[in-house]
Design a protein around this motif. Structure first.
Motif, PDB file in Angstrom:
ATOM      1  N   ALA A  93       1.239  -0.693  -0.354  1.00  0.00           N
ATOM      2  CA  ALA A  93      -0.660  -0.019  -0.137  1.00  0.00           C
ATOM      3  C   ALA A  93       0.702   1.123  -0.044  1.00  0.00           C
ATOM      4  CB  ALA A  93      -0.835  -0.326   1.439  1.00  0.00           C
ATOM      5  N   SER A  94       2.250   1.062   1.037  1.00  0.00           N
ATOM      6  CA  SER A  94       2.745   2.247   0.955  1.00  0.00           C
ATOM      7  C   SER A  94       3.507   2.390  -0.171  1.00  0.00           C
ATOM      8  CB  SER A  94       4.055   1.848   1.861  1.00  0.00           C
ATOM      9  OG  SER A  94       3.206   2.060   3.401  1.00  0.00           O
ATOM     10  N   LEU A  95       4.062   1.476  -1.557  1.00  0.00           N
ATOM     11  CA  LEU A  95       4.450   2.011  -2.654  1.00  0.00           C
ATOM     12  C   LEU A  95       3.102   2.130  -3.561  1.00  0.00           C
ATOM     13  CD1 LEU A  95       6.627   1.647  -4.982  1.00  0.00           C
ATOM     14  CD2 LEU A  95       6.472  -1.417  -5.088  1.00  0.00           C
ATOM     15  N   GLU A  96       1.649   1.632  -3.681  1.00  0.00           N
ATOM     16  CA  GLU A  96       1.192   2.523  -4.253  1.00  0.00           C
ATOM     17  C   GLU A  96       1.277   3.548  -3.973  1.00  0.00           C
ATOM     18  OE1 GLU A  96      -2.520  -0.129  -5.297  1.00  0.00           O
ATOM     19  OE2 GLU A  96      -2.435  -0.072  -2.970  1.00  0.00           O
ATOM     20  N   THR A  97       0.988   4.279  -2.745  1.00  0.00           N
ATOM     21  CA  THR A  97       1.331   5.246  -2.304  1.00  0.00           C
ATOM     22  C   THR A  97       1.911   6.337  -3.385  1.00  0.00           C
ATOM     23  OG1 THR A  97      -0.700   5.254  -0.456  1.00  0.00           O
ATOM     24  CG2 THR A  97       0.652   7.302  -0.543  1.00  0.00           C
ATOM     25  N   ALA A  98       2.720   6.143  -2.244  1.00  0.00           N
ATOM     26  CA  ALA A  98       4.438   5.679  -3.476  1.00  0.00           C
ATOM     27  C   ALA A  98       3.863   6.223  -5.137  1.00  0.00           C
ATOM     28  CB  ALA A  98       6.044   5.479  -3.262  1.00  0.00           C
ATOM     29  N   ILE A  99       3.768   5.522  -5.822  1.00  0.00           N
ATOM     30  CA  ILE A  99       3.207   5.960  -7.215  1.00  0.00           C
ATOM     31  C   ILE A  99       2.832   6.876  -7.776  1.00  0.00           C
ATOM     32  CG2 ILE A  99       2.964   4.594  -9.175  1.00  0.00           C
ATOM     33  CD1 ILE A  99       3.976   2.386  -8.113  1.00  0.00           C
ATOM     34  N   ARG A 100       1.713   6.826  -6.774  1.00  0.00           N
ATOM     35  CA  ARG A 100       0.909   7.770  -6.938  1.00  0.00           C
ATOM     36  C   ARG A 100       1.002   9.273  -6.560  1.00  0.00           C
ATOM     37  NH1 ARG A 100      -2.458   5.355  -4.727  1.00  0.00           N
ATOM     38  NH2 ARG A 100      -2.887   5.798  -2.572  1.00  0.00           N
ATOM     39  N   THR A 101       2.198  10.164  -5.791  1.00  0.00           N
ATOM     40  CA  THR A 101       2.996  11.040  -5.232  1.00  0.00           C
ATOM     41  C   THR A 101       4.100  11.090  -6.159  1.00  0.00           C
ATOM     42  OG1 THR A 101       3.730   9.657  -3.524  1.00  0.00           O
ATOM     43  CG2 THR A 101       1.323  10.846  -2.966  1.00  0.00           C
ATOM     44  N   GLY A 102       4.652   9.980  -6.581  1.00  0.00           N
ATOM     45  CA  GLY A 102       5.314  10.395  -7.345  1.00  0.00           C
ATOM     46  C   GLY A 102       6.453  10.637  -5.883  1.00  0.00           C
ATOM     47  N   ARG A 103       7.024  10.573  -4.865  1.00  0.00           N
ATOM     48  CA  ARG A 103       7.755  10.689  -3.791  1.00  0.00           C
ATOM     49  C   ARG A 103       8.021   9.601  -2.778  1.00  0.00           C
ATOM     50  NH1 ARG A 103       4.351  15.701  -2.301  1.00  0.00           N
ATOM     51  NH2 ARG A 103       3.337  13.694  -1.033  1.00  0.00           N
ATOM     52  N   GLY A 104       9.333   8.792  -3.345  1.00  0.00           N
ATOM     53  CA  GLY A 104       9.661   7.284  -2.201  1.00  0.00           C
ATOM     54  C   GLY A 104       9.732   6.292  -2.887  1.00  0.00           C
ATOM     55  N   ARG A 105       9.170   6.188  -3.926  1.00  0.00           N
ATOM     56  CA  ARG A 105       9.487   4.664  -4.530  1.00  0.00           C
ATOM     57  C   ARG A 105      10.556   4.170  -4.555  1.00  0.00           C
ATOM     58  NH1 ARG A 105       6.877   6.668 -10.495  1.00  0.00           N
ATOM     59  NH2 ARG A 105       8.918   6.588 -11.166  1.00  0.00           N
TER      60      ARG A 105
END
Length: 124
Positions: A88-100
Motif C-alpha cells: 500500500a505504501s508503494l502504491e501511495t509512493a507511485i501515486r504521489t511520485g515520492r519515495g518509490r
C-alpha cells in the motif's frame, strides 16, 4: 418502500495490535476454515506469486501500481499484513511520485521476512 435487509457474512479484520510474526496464523486459519492442507497450498502459492510480482516491479514499469495492488490483496488474504502495508505504501509512493525506491525496498524486505516464515511452516 423500505429496502430489504440482506445478511452479510462476517469477514475477519486484521489485528488491531501488531503481531510478532510476519504472518498472522490465526487470520490464515480463519480464511482457510482451519484446513491445514489448504493453508500450506495457499502459503506456497503466495510465496511464488510474491517473488514473481517483485521481479516484475523491479524496474518500476508503468504497471507497478497494479502489481503492488495485487500483492497487497493476496497478502491480506493470508495474513501477511506487513507485506500488505508495504505494498500500500508503494502504491501511495507511485501515486504521489515520492519515495518509490524506499517503498519498493521496504516491500522487498517485508516479502523476504514473510517468505522465511512461510518456508519454516512448509519445511517437512
Amino acid at each position: 418502500m423500505t429496502p430489504e435487509l440482506q445478511r452479510m457474512d462476517w469477514m475477519p479484520s486484521p489485528p488491531l495490535a501488531p503481531i510478532d510474526s510476519p504472518l498472522d496464523l490465526d487470520h490464515l486459519s480463519r480464511m482457510t476454515l482451519g484446513d491445514t492442507e489448504l493453508e500450506q497450498e495457499v502459503l506456497a502459492m503466495f510465496a511464488e506469486q510474491a517473488v514473481r510480482l517483485l521481479a516484475a516491479m523491479a524496474a518500476m514499469p508503468a504497471e507497478t501500481g497494479a502489481l503492488a495492488h495485487k500483492l497487497k490483496g493476496s497478502a491480506r488474504g493470508i495474513g501477511a499484513f506487513a507485506v500488505a502495508d508495504a505494498a500500500a505504501s508503494l502504491e501511495t509512493a507511485i501515486r504521489t511520485g515520492r519515495g518509490r525506491p524506499d517503498a519498493l525496498a521496504a516491500l522487498k524486505q517485508a516479502v523476504t521476512e514473510v517468505r522465511a516464515a512461510i518456508e519454516a511452516i512448509l519445511k517437512p
